[in-house]
Design a protein around this motif. Structure first.
Motif, PDB file in Angstrom:
ATOM      1  N   THR A   2       0.854  -1.185   0.000  1.00  0.00           N
ATOM      2  CA  THR A   2       0.000   0.000   0.000  1.00  0.00           C
ATOM      3  C   THR A   2       0.889   1.234   0.000  1.00  0.00           C
ATOM      4  OG1 THR A   2      -1.714  -1.174   1.221  1.00  0.00           O
ATOM      5  CG2 THR A   2      -1.811   1.231   1.233  1.00  0.00           C
ATOM      6  N   VAL A   3       0.632   2.126  -0.950  1.00  0.00           N
ATOM      7  CA  VAL A   3       1.439   3.335  -1.094  1.00  0.00           C
ATOM      8  C   VAL A   3       0.505   4.536  -0.987  1.00  0.00           C
ATOM      9  CG1 VAL A   3       2.974   4.606  -2.634  1.00  0.00           C
ATOM     10  CG2 VAL A   3       3.062   2.107  -2.591  1.00  0.00           C
ATOM     11  N   SER A   4       0.872   5.484  -0.151  1.00  0.00           N
ATOM     12  CA  SER A   4       0.043   6.675   0.036  1.00  0.00           C
ATOM     13  C   SER A   4       0.260   7.675  -1.096  1.00  0.00           C
ATOM     14  CB  SER A   4       0.384   7.343   1.371  1.00  0.00           C
ATOM     15  OG  SER A   4       1.678   7.922   1.301  1.00  0.00           O
ATOM     16  N   ASP A   5      -0.691   8.586  -1.222  1.00  0.00           N
ATOM     17  CA  ASP A   5      -0.543   9.670  -2.187  1.00  0.00           C
ATOM     18  C   ASP A   5       0.726  10.464  -1.897  1.00  0.00           C
ATOM     19  OD1 ASP A   5      -3.011   8.899  -3.232  1.00  0.00           O
ATOM     20  OD2 ASP A   5      -4.092  10.639  -2.451  1.00  0.00           O
ATOM     21  N   GLU A   6       1.011  10.668  -0.627  1.00  0.00           N
ATOM     22  CA  GLU A   6       2.192  11.443  -0.237  1.00  0.00           C
ATOM     23  C   GLU A   6       3.482  10.771  -0.688  1.00  0.00           C
ATOM     24  OE1 GLU A   6      -0.367  10.661   1.882  1.00  0.00           O
ATOM     25  OE2 GLU A   6      -1.266  12.666   1.900  1.00  0.00           O
ATOM     26  N   GLN A   7       3.542   9.435  -0.557  1.00  0.00           N
ATOM     27  CA  GLN A   7       4.736   8.711  -1.009  1.00  0.00           C
ATOM     28  C   GLN A   7       4.897   8.827  -2.520  1.00  0.00           C
ATOM     29  OE1 GLN A   7       3.319   5.094   1.078  1.00  0.00           O
ATOM     30  NE2 GLN A   7       5.487   4.777   1.568  1.00  0.00           N
ATOM     31  N   ALA A   8       3.804   8.689  -3.240  1.00  0.00           N
ATOM     32  CA  ALA A   8       3.855   8.753  -4.705  1.00  0.00           C
ATOM     33  C   ALA A   8       4.279  10.138  -5.172  1.00  0.00           C
ATOM     34  CB  ALA A   8       2.502   8.371  -5.301  1.00  0.00           C
ATOM     35  N   ILE A   9       3.654  11.176  -4.627  1.00  0.00           N
ATOM     36  CA  ILE A   9       3.988  12.527  -5.086  1.00  0.00           C
ATOM     37  C   ILE A   9       5.417  12.898  -4.688  1.00  0.00           C
ATOM     38  CG2 ILE A   9       3.093  13.902  -3.159  1.00  0.00           C
ATOM     39  CD1 ILE A   9       2.603  14.732  -6.882  1.00  0.00           C
ATOM     40  N   ALA A  10       5.926  12.360  -3.599  1.00  0.00           N
ATOM     41  CA  ALA A  10       7.319  12.626  -3.203  1.00  0.00           C
ATOM     42  C   ALA A  10       8.285  12.090  -4.261  1.00  0.00           C
ATOM     43  CB  ALA A  10       7.614  12.020  -1.839  1.00  0.00           C
ATOM     44  N   ILE A  11       8.003  10.909  -4.788  1.00  0.00           N
ATOM     45  CA  ILE A  11       8.844  10.339  -5.854  1.00  0.00           C
ATOM     46  C   ILE A  11       8.762  11.217  -7.094  1.00  0.00           C
ATOM     47  CG2 ILE A  11       9.098   8.407  -7.470  1.00  0.00           C
ATOM     48  CD1 ILE A  11       8.101   6.588  -5.125  1.00  0.00           C
ATOM     49  N   VAL A  12       7.560  11.573  -7.465  1.00  0.00           N
ATOM     50  CA  VAL A  12       7.351  12.384  -8.662  1.00  0.00           C
ATOM     51  C   VAL A  12       7.999  13.760  -8.512  1.00  0.00           C
ATOM     52  CG1 VAL A  12       5.569  13.489 -10.087  1.00  0.00           C
ATOM     53  CG2 VAL A  12       5.325  11.096  -9.386  1.00  0.00           C
ATOM     54  N   GLU A  13       7.909  14.338  -7.331  1.00  0.00           N
ATOM     55  CA  GLU A  13       8.563  15.635  -7.109  1.00  0.00           C
ATOM     56  C   GLU A  13      10.077  15.537  -7.254  1.00  0.00           C
ATOM     57  OE1 GLU A  13       6.997  16.798  -3.300  1.00  0.00           O
ATOM     58  OE2 GLU A  13       5.265  17.782  -4.218  1.00  0.00           O
ATOM     59  N   ARG A  14      10.667  14.426  -6.789  1.00  0.00           N
ATOM     60  CA  ARG A  14      12.126  14.239  -6.903  1.00  0.00           C
ATOM     61  C   ARG A  14      12.553  13.939  -8.331  1.00  0.00           C
ATOM     62  NH1 ARG A  14      11.551  11.194  -2.301  1.00  0.00           N
ATOM     63  NH2 ARG A  14      11.660   9.239  -3.438  1.00  0.00           N
ATOM     64  N   ARG A  15      11.755  13.165  -9.051  1.00  0.00           N
ATOM     65  CA  ARG A  15      12.216  12.607 -10.318  1.00  0.00           C
ATOM     66  C   ARG A  15      11.574  13.176 -11.580  1.00  0.00           C
ATOM     67  NH1 ARG A  15      16.638  10.835  -7.929  1.00  0.00           N
ATOM     68  NH2 ARG A  15      16.227   9.158  -6.452  1.00  0.00           N
ATOM     69  N   CYS A  16      10.394  13.800 -11.453  1.00  0.00           N
ATOM     70  CA  CYS A  16       9.637  14.174 -12.652  1.00  0.00           C
ATOM     71  C   CYS A  16       9.359  15.659 -12.809  1.00  0.00           C
ATOM     72  CB  CYS A  16       8.297  13.435 -12.676  1.00  0.00           C
ATOM     73  SG  CYS A  16       8.432  11.652 -12.435  1.00  0.00           S
ATOM     74  N   THR A  17       9.153  16.347 -11.703  1.00  0.00           N
ATOM     75  CA  THR A  17       8.681  17.719 -11.816  1.00  0.00           C
ATOM     76  C   THR A  17       9.749  18.733 -12.209  1.00  0.00           C
ATOM     77  OG1 THR A  17       8.880  18.134  -9.441  1.00  0.00           O
ATOM     78  CG2 THR A  17       6.728  17.345 -10.264  1.00  0.00           C
ATOM     79  N   THR A  18      10.998  18.325 -12.304  1.00  0.00           N
ATOM     80  CA  THR A  18      12.006  19.252 -12.828  1.00  0.00           C
ATOM     81  C   THR A  18      11.642  19.644 -14.259  1.00  0.00           C
ATOM     82  OG1 THR A  18      13.451  17.447 -13.541  1.00  0.00           O
ATOM     83  CG2 THR A  18      13.875  18.402 -11.366  1.00  0.00           C
ATOM     84  N   CYS A  19      10.939  18.752 -14.966  1.00  0.00           N
ATOM     85  CA  CYS A  19      10.460  19.036 -16.323  1.00  0.00           C
ATOM     86  C   CYS A  19       8.938  19.177 -16.365  1.00  0.00           C
ATOM     87  CB  CYS A  19      10.874  17.924 -17.288  1.00  0.00           C
ATOM     88  SG  CYS A  19      12.653  17.678 -17.409  1.00  0.00           S
ATOM     89  N   HIS A  20       8.246  18.306 -15.645  1.00  0.00           N
ATOM     90  CA  HIS A  20       6.788  18.224 -15.741  1.00  0.00           C
ATOM     91  C   HIS A  20       6.095  18.948 -14.592  1.00  0.00           C
ATOM     92  CE1 HIS A  20       6.811  15.612 -19.202  1.00  0.00           C
ATOM     93  NE2 HIS A  20       7.747  14.877 -18.622  1.00  0.00           N
ATOM     94  N   SER A  21       6.196  20.282 -14.638  1.00  0.00           N
ATOM     95  CA  SER A  21       5.508  21.120 -13.653  1.00  0.00           C
ATOM     96  C   SER A  21       5.079  22.408 -14.341  1.00  0.00           C
ATOM     97  CB  SER A  21       6.415  21.424 -12.466  1.00  0.00           C
ATOM     98  OG  SER A  21       7.517  22.200 -12.872  1.00  0.00           O
ATOM     99  N   GLU A  22       4.316  23.188 -13.630  1.00  0.00           N
ATOM    100  CA  GLU A  22       3.837  24.469 -14.173  1.00  0.00           C
ATOM    101  C   GLU A  22       5.014  25.328 -14.639  1.00  0.00           C
ATOM    102  OE1 GLU A  22       0.891  26.831 -15.449  1.00  0.00           O
ATOM    103  OE2 GLU A  22       0.409  25.102 -14.185  1.00  0.00           O
TER     104      GLU A  22
END
Length: 87
Positions: A2-22
Motif C-alpha cells: 500500500t502506497v500513500s498519495d504522499e509517497q507517490a507525489i514525493a517520488i514524482v517531485e524528486r524525479r519528474c517535476t524538474t520538467c513536468h511542472s507548471e
C-alpha cells in the motif's frame, strides 16, 4: 504494498517535476514537455495511465533517467498506480 498519495507525489517531485511542472526548473524545458504537468496529486492521477506506461512499464521516463529514478521508486509508483484502480 500500500502506497500513500504522499509517497507517490514525493517520488514524482524528486524525479519528474524538474520538467513536468507548471514552471520546470530544468533549463532545457521552458514549458512542460507535451503539456504534461505532474506537480500535484490531482494532476498525477489524471495522467496515471501515461505515467504507468512511461515511468513504470517502459522506463522511458525520466528522459535518459537524468534524475536517477531507481527500480524501487518505479516499483513503489507502480504499486500506487495499481491501488488507484481499487479506489
Amino acid at each position: 504494498m500500500t502506497v500513500s498519495d504522499e509517497q507517490a507525489i514525493a517520488i514524482v517531485e524528486r524525479r519528474c517535476t524538474t520538467c513536468h511542472s507548471e514552471h520546470p526548473s530544468n533549463p532545457s524545458f521552458p514549458e512542460p514537455p507535451n503539456g504534461v504537468k505532474l506537480d500535484s496529486v490531482e494532476r498525477l492521477k489524471a495522467m496515471s495511465d501515461r505515467v504507468q506506461v512511461r515511468a513504470v512499464d517502459t522506463e522511458t521516463m525520466p528522459l535518459g533517467n537524468l534524475t536517477g529514478m531507481t527500480d524501487a521508486e518505479r516499483d513503489t509508483l507502480g504499486a500506487w498506480l495499481a491501488g488507484l484502480a481499487k479506489r
